[in-house]
Write a protein that holds these residues in place. Structure first.
Motif, PDB file in Angstrom:
ATOM      1  N   PRO A   1       0.997  -1.121   0.118  1.00 14.89           N
ATOM      2  CA  PRO A   1       0.116   0.035  -0.008  1.00 14.89           C
ATOM      3  C   PRO A   1       0.868   1.361   0.161  1.00 14.89           C
ATOM      4  N   ALA A   2       1.933   1.250   0.723  1.00 14.07           N
ATOM      5  CA  ALA A   2       2.853   2.452   0.706  1.00 14.07           C
ATOM      6  C   ALA A   2       3.584   2.436  -0.528  1.00 14.07           C
ATOM      7  N   ALA A   3       4.171   1.418  -1.121  1.00 11.76           N
ATOM      8  CA  ALA A   3       4.913   1.741  -2.375  1.00 11.76           C
ATOM      9  C   ALA A   3       4.120   1.804  -3.820  1.00 11.76           C
ATOM     10  N   ILE A   4       3.094   1.293  -3.819  1.00 13.97           N
ATOM     11  CA  ILE A   4       2.123   1.231  -4.832  1.00 13.97           C
ATOM     12  C   ILE A   4       0.920   2.321  -4.742  1.00 13.97           C
ATOM     13  N   GLY A   5       0.415   1.786  -3.505  1.00 14.01           N
ATOM     14  CA  GLY A   5      -1.066   2.492  -3.399  1.00 14.01           C
ATOM     15  C   GLY A   5      -0.936   4.087  -3.219  1.00 14.01           C
ATOM     16  N   ILE A   6       0.109   4.682  -2.513  1.00 19.53           N
ATOM     17  CA  ILE A   6       0.020   5.935  -2.435  1.00 19.53           C
ATOM     18  C   ILE A   6       0.297   6.994  -3.722  1.00 19.53           C
ATOM     19  N   PRO A   7       1.385   6.348  -4.479  1.00 14.50           N
ATOM     20  CA  PRO A   7       1.388   7.170  -5.988  1.00 14.50           C
ATOM     21  C   PRO A   7       0.303   7.022  -6.522  1.00 14.50           C
ATOM     22  N   VAL A   8      -0.414   5.793  -6.505  1.00 13.66           N
ATOM     23  CA  VAL A   8      -1.809   5.508  -7.620  1.00 13.66           C
ATOM     24  C   VAL A   8      -2.605   6.537  -6.948  1.00 13.66           C
ATOM     25  N   ALA A   9      -3.003   6.637  -5.746  1.00 13.01           N
ATOM     26  CA  ALA A   9      -3.991   7.534  -4.922  1.00 13.01           C
ATOM     27  C   ALA A   9      -3.593   8.891  -5.422  1.00 13.01           C
ATOM     28  N   GLY A  10      -2.691   9.445  -5.287  1.00 14.56           N
ATOM     29  CA  GLY A  10      -2.189  11.086  -5.910  1.00 14.56           C
ATOM     30  C   GLY A  10      -2.447  11.161  -7.074  1.00 14.56           C
ATOM     31  N   ILE A  11      -2.094  10.218  -7.979  1.00 18.19           N
ATOM     32  CA  ILE A  11      -2.118  10.405  -9.467  1.00 18.19           C
ATOM     33  C   ILE A  11      -3.798  10.431  -9.962  1.00 18.19           C
ATOM     34  N   SER A  12      -4.299   9.385  -8.966  1.00 15.37           N
ATOM     35  CA  SER A  12      -5.804   9.313  -9.362  1.00 15.37           C
ATOM     36  C   SER A  12      -6.625  10.396  -8.946  1.00 15.37           C
ATOM     37  N   ALA A  13      -6.276  11.066  -7.617  1.00 11.50           N
ATOM     38  CA  ALA A  13      -6.880  12.323  -7.125  1.00 11.50           C
ATOM     39  C   ALA A  13      -6.635  13.378  -8.216  1.00 11.50           C
ATOM     40  N   LEU A  14      -5.443  13.435  -8.672  1.00 14.66           N
ATOM     41  CA  LEU A  14      -4.865  14.513  -9.610  1.00 14.66           C
ATOM     42  C   LEU A  14      -5.761  14.593 -10.852  1.00 14.66           C
ATOM     43  N   LEU A  15      -6.097  13.307 -11.432  1.00 20.34           N
ATOM     44  CA  LEU A  15      -6.576  13.275 -12.595  1.00 20.34           C
ATOM     45  C   LEU A  15      -8.297  13.588 -12.495  1.00 20.34           C
ATOM     46  N   LEU A  16      -8.832  13.060 -11.427  1.00 20.89           N
ATOM     47  CA  LEU A  16     -10.299  13.373 -10.848  1.00 20.89           C
ATOM     48  C   LEU A  16     -10.577  15.062 -10.956  1.00 20.89           C
ATOM     49  N   VAL A  17      -9.758  15.570 -10.070  1.00 25.65           N
ATOM     50  CA  VAL A  17      -9.818  17.054 -10.009  1.00 25.65           C
ATOM     51  C   VAL A  17      -9.613  17.641 -11.168  1.00 25.65           C
ATOM     52  N   SER A  18      -8.511  17.413 -12.038  1.00 24.56           N
ATOM     53  CA  SER A  18      -8.275  17.952 -13.299  1.00 24.56           C
ATOM     54  C   SER A  18      -9.477  17.749 -14.372  1.00 24.56           C
ATOM     55  N   LEU A  19     -10.158  16.881 -14.307  1.00 21.12           N
ATOM     56  CA  LEU A  19     -11.130  16.299 -14.988  1.00 21.12           C
ATOM     57  C   LEU A  19     -12.387  17.099 -14.606  1.00 21.12           C
ATOM     58  N   ALA A  20     -12.688  17.348 -13.465  1.00 22.79           N
ATOM     59  CA  ALA A  20     -13.685  18.276 -12.871  1.00 22.79           C
ATOM     60  C   ALA A  20     -13.490  19.558 -13.311  1.00 22.79           C
ATOM     61  N   ARG A  21     -12.226  19.994 -13.103  1.00 22.95           N
ATOM     62  CA  ARG A  21     -12.020  21.631 -13.378  1.00 22.95           C
ATOM     63  C   ARG A  21     -12.066  21.732 -14.984  1.00 22.95           C
ATOM     64  N   ALA A  22     -11.575  20.788 -15.718  1.00 18.89           N
ATOM     65  CA  ALA A  22     -11.945  21.024 -17.259  1.00 18.89           C
ATOM     66  C   ALA A  22     -13.187  20.908 -17.586  1.00 18.89           C
ATOM     67  N   LEU A  23     -14.041  20.198 -17.079  1.00 19.41           N
ATOM     68  CA  LEU A  23     -15.594  19.952 -17.429  1.00 19.41           C
ATOM     69  C   LEU A  23     -16.468  21.064 -16.741  1.00 19.41           C
TER      70      LEU A  23
END
Length: 126
Positions: free
Chosen positions: A66-88
């Motif tokens: 969870p620390a080695a894989i999950g944290i970077p994936v969580a950060g990137i996923s949150a960034l993509l969701l926020v970017s998509l919401a801002r774009a739309l």
């Protein structure tokens, strides 16, 4: 001066000798800091490079996935969701528990909340 911002003289465009000296000083500091960081990274890799050969990566990922894989994936996923919401939808505004924020601060708060939720869901499912 007439107060017109477009009306400027040659004296206004010239920088003072103290301003130029300060700019050069800051550039020297940045260059020295960059060189120091590069030298430190090289020394760390040279001195600690042998320790990496003794690490079993499969066991490391099994125990700390969870620390080695999950944290970077969580950060990137949150960034993509926020970017998509801002774009739309455009700029965000947020009113939660009496705290009001608009613009970039609302975006940062939403990203932090999404990061925590996604990270905790990875931790719960691991």
């Amino acid at each position: 001066m007439t107060g017109d911002p477009r009306a400027s003289s040659e004296e206004d465009k010239k920088t003072s000798k103290w301003g130029a000296a300060a700019r050069i000083f800051v550039q020297i500091i940045y260059a020295a800091l960059s060189a120091t960081i590069v030298i430190a990274v090289v020394r760390i890799v040279r001195e600690g490079g042998g320790a990496l050969a003794t690490v079993d990566l499969v066991k490391l990922y099994d125990q700390h996935g969870p620390a080695a894989i999950g944290i970077p994936v969580a950060g990137i996923s949150a960034l993509l969701l926020v970017s998509l919401a801002r774009a739309l939808d455009g700029p965000m505004s947020l009113d939660v528990f009496g705290i009001k924020s608009e613009g970039a601060s609302a975006t940062c708060i939403v990203w932090a909340i999404l990061f925590l939720v996604i990270g905790l869901s990875f931790r719960a499912l691991w």
